[in-house]
Write a protein that holds these residues in place. Structure first.
Motif, PDB file in Angstrom:
ATOM      1  N   GLY A 291     -16.067 -14.032  -9.519  1.00  9.97           N
ATOM      2  CA  GLY A 291     -15.998 -13.689  -8.112  1.00  9.97           C
ATOM      3  C   GLY A 291     -15.711 -12.248  -7.770  1.00  9.97           C
ATOM      4  N   LEU A 292     -15.520 -11.368  -8.770  1.00  9.22           N
ATOM      5  CA  LEU A 292     -15.459  -9.947  -8.451  1.00  9.22           C
ATOM      6  C   LEU A 292     -16.874  -9.455  -8.196  1.00  9.22           C
ATOM      7  CD1 LEU A 292     -13.415  -7.468  -8.401  1.00  9.22           C
ATOM      8  CD2 LEU A 292     -14.451  -6.869 -10.593  1.00  9.22           C
ATOM      9  N   SER A 293     -17.039  -8.661  -7.163  1.00 10.16           N
ATOM     10  CA  SER A 293     -18.345  -8.100  -6.806  1.00 10.16           C
ATOM     11  C   SER A 293     -18.182  -6.596  -6.692  1.00 10.16           C
ATOM     12  CB  SER A 293     -18.830  -8.689  -5.475  1.00 10.16           C
ATOM     13  OG  SER A 293     -20.096  -8.198  -5.132  1.00 10.16           O
ATOM     14  N   ALA A 294     -18.938  -5.839  -7.517  1.00  9.23           N
ATOM     15  CA  ALA A 294     -18.756  -4.391  -7.580  1.00  9.23           C
ATOM     16  C   ALA A 294     -20.080  -3.724  -7.926  1.00  9.23           C
ATOM     17  CB  ALA A 294     -17.691  -4.034  -8.615  1.00  9.23           C
ATOM     18  N   TYR A 299     -18.551  -0.987 -12.736  1.00  4.13           N
ATOM     19  CA  TYR A 299     -18.405  -1.808 -13.946  1.00  4.13           C
ATOM     20  C   TYR A 299     -18.446  -0.912 -15.183  1.00  4.13           C
ATOM     21  CZ  TYR A 299     -19.175  -6.182 -11.319  1.00  4.13           C
ATOM     22  OH  TYR A 299     -19.059  -7.243 -10.456  1.00  4.13           O
ATOM     23  N   ALA A 300     -19.351   0.059 -15.192  1.00  4.60           N
ATOM     24  CA  ALA A 300     -19.432   0.972 -16.328  1.00  4.60           C
ATOM     25  C   ALA A 300     -18.147   1.790 -16.461  1.00  4.60           C
ATOM     26  CB  ALA A 300     -20.636   1.890 -16.178  1.00  4.60           C
ATOM     27  N   ARG A 301     -17.583   2.195 -15.343  1.00  2.92           N
ATOM     28  CA  ARG A 301     -16.321   2.938 -15.402  1.00  2.92           C
ATOM     29  C   ARG A 301     -15.213   2.096 -16.020  1.00  2.92           C
ATOM     30  NH1 ARG A 301     -18.436   5.078 -10.359  1.00  2.92           N
ATOM     31  NH2 ARG A 301     -18.515   7.376 -10.451  1.00  2.92           N
ATOM     32  N   PHE A 302     -15.213   0.787 -15.745  1.00  2.00           N
ATOM     33  CA  PHE A 302     -14.190  -0.048 -16.396  1.00  2.00           C
ATOM     34  C   PHE A 302     -14.406  -0.051 -17.910  1.00  2.00           C
ATOM     35  CE2 PHE A 302     -11.844  -3.706 -17.851  1.00  2.00           C
ATOM     36  CZ  PHE A 302     -10.678  -3.611 -17.115  1.00  2.00           C
TER      37      PHE A 302
END
Length: 400
Positions: A291-294, A299-302
């Motif tokens: 349910g995370l939407s980004a 996402y790549a930064r994470f």
């Protein structure tokens, strides 16, 4: 004129909700008016391609959400002078290249960062760099990482603590006697059937609890499960357990999981866009396993955050050795398991956060490589036309 008025009214309604921050400060989210399907259709794999894509980039409309706020100084993602060139590889007896993979696996976005610089960024299926896309089980890895942050902050003493020290409501349940480490490794021994498309599976029971939007319904479901094996003796993949991890972070820190993620990582590390996260009820608790939407870049930064061992401005917000511990192959019940602290463990020391339908954050420390990928495969699992792991291996090799 009617469409313009409708959009204006929608924007006014959104901005009237306390705490809501638009993910794109300069303009309305351009996908916001697209027709979408239902969450049951998503898990059943019963959405036609266009409607499926619309739904995947608008999942914030399916449930109540909480904003994960970005910071004011985005981490730069400079473009490299070197570009990823087409490459060929073998999968399941056939030869494919980059173009085949993206087309056949319905890849909706692919971002490759080598040595801190972007060597490839491509969007498809109507997406762009401002599009937000569902994470599904990718967010399990993010939720689990927050446990490490909470340990570093002193909110959780140790992964060897009993879960009930922080969540006393699980005393007397099948989770009584389970450690935080066993929960993170999905080695609790608690019975769970993860089959997405089985209407009587535990995973679908969890979905129905989520659909009910009743506060605490998912945790009540988890507390009612039976024990199938002694804690630490068997590995069994369970999305439900990530909601327990989310509840652990919330109980230990006293903050919502979204706010803690924003305060400790999303803002300080330099994510450029707000994200949203499903809740079990309006104003309730985040769904720890989906349910995370980004955006793809965030996402790549994470992935870069993990590649840098959780360091922000020279200071680690994770305990010493956490990333290595979280991505080490554990032995559970006498068997080597390719799953760490909710990270999948791959070839050559690489690891990945992986979500159904083809979502990935892939980290290859030895190659200084991060790959973020979105996909819209037709069913939750088993419909990758080309093996994703072989593709990632070949991509890493092509950049050496």
């Amino acid at each position: 004129m009617k469409l313009a008025m409708k959009r204006a009214m929608r924007l006014a309604a959104i901005l009237a909700v306390p705490g809501v921050v638009m993910a794109e400060s300069s303009h309305i989210y351009r996908h916001a008016e697209e027709p979408i399907g239902t969450i049951r259709q998503v898990y059943d794999g019963q959405l036609f391609p266009d409607l499926q894509v619309n739904t995947f980039r608008n999942i914030d409309r399916l449930f109540a959400t909480r904003t994960v706020k970005a910071g004011s100084s985005p981490l730069p993602l400079p473009e490299s002078d070197r570009r990823l060139q087409n490459f060929r590889f073998q999968s399941r007896g056939s030869t494919y290249d980059l173009y085949d993979f993206m087309a056949l696996n319905r890849v909706a976005g692919l971002l490759v960062i080598k040595e801190g610089e972007v060597v490839f960024e491509q969007y498809a299926l109507g997406n762009d760099e401002h599009t937000r896309w569902m994470s599904m089980s990718v967010v399990k890895s993010i939720t689990a990482t927050l446990v490490g942050v909470a340990i570093q902050d002193g909110y959780i003493a140790s992964v060897d603590d009993p879960l009930t020290r922080y969540l006393p409501q699980f005393a007397g349940s099948a989770y009584d006697g389970v450690s935080v480490r066993q929960l993170l490794q999905m080695a609790s021994g608690v019975a769970w059937n993860e089959t997405y498309t089985d209407p009587v599976s535990d995973r679908r029971a969890m979905l129905e609890a989520q659909i009910s939007q009743q506060p605490g319904a998912i945790l009540e479901l988890m507390a009612g499960l039976e024990r199938a094996a002694p804690p630490g003796s068997r590995w069994n993949y369970s999305t439900g357990e990530t909601s327990v991890v989310g509840a652990l972070v919330n109980a230990a820190t006293g903050e919502s999981v979204a706010d803690y993620l924003s305060r400790k990582i999303w803002g300080p590390f330099g994510m450029e866009s707000d994200a949203s996260w499903w809740l079990d009820a309006p104003g309730g608790q985040e769904i720890g396993g989906s349910g995370l939407s980004a955006t793809l870049r965030d996402y790549a930064r994470f992935g870069l955050f993990m590649l840098h061992n959780g360091e922000i401005d020279g200071e680690s917000i994770l305990p010493p050795g956490w990333v290595q511990e979280a991505t080490a192959w554990p032995t559970i019940g006498g068997e080597l398991v390719d799953y760490g602290y909710m990270w999948w463990l791959l070839d050559e020391g690489a690891y990945a956060a992986i979500g159904i339908f083809g979502q990935f954050i892939y980290v290859h420390p030895d190659d200084n490589l991060v790959v973020a990928m979105w996909s819209a495969q037709p069913k939750p699992v088993g419909k990758d036309a080309v093996d994703e792991y072989l593709f990632l291996n070949a991509l890493a090799a092509a950049l050496r």
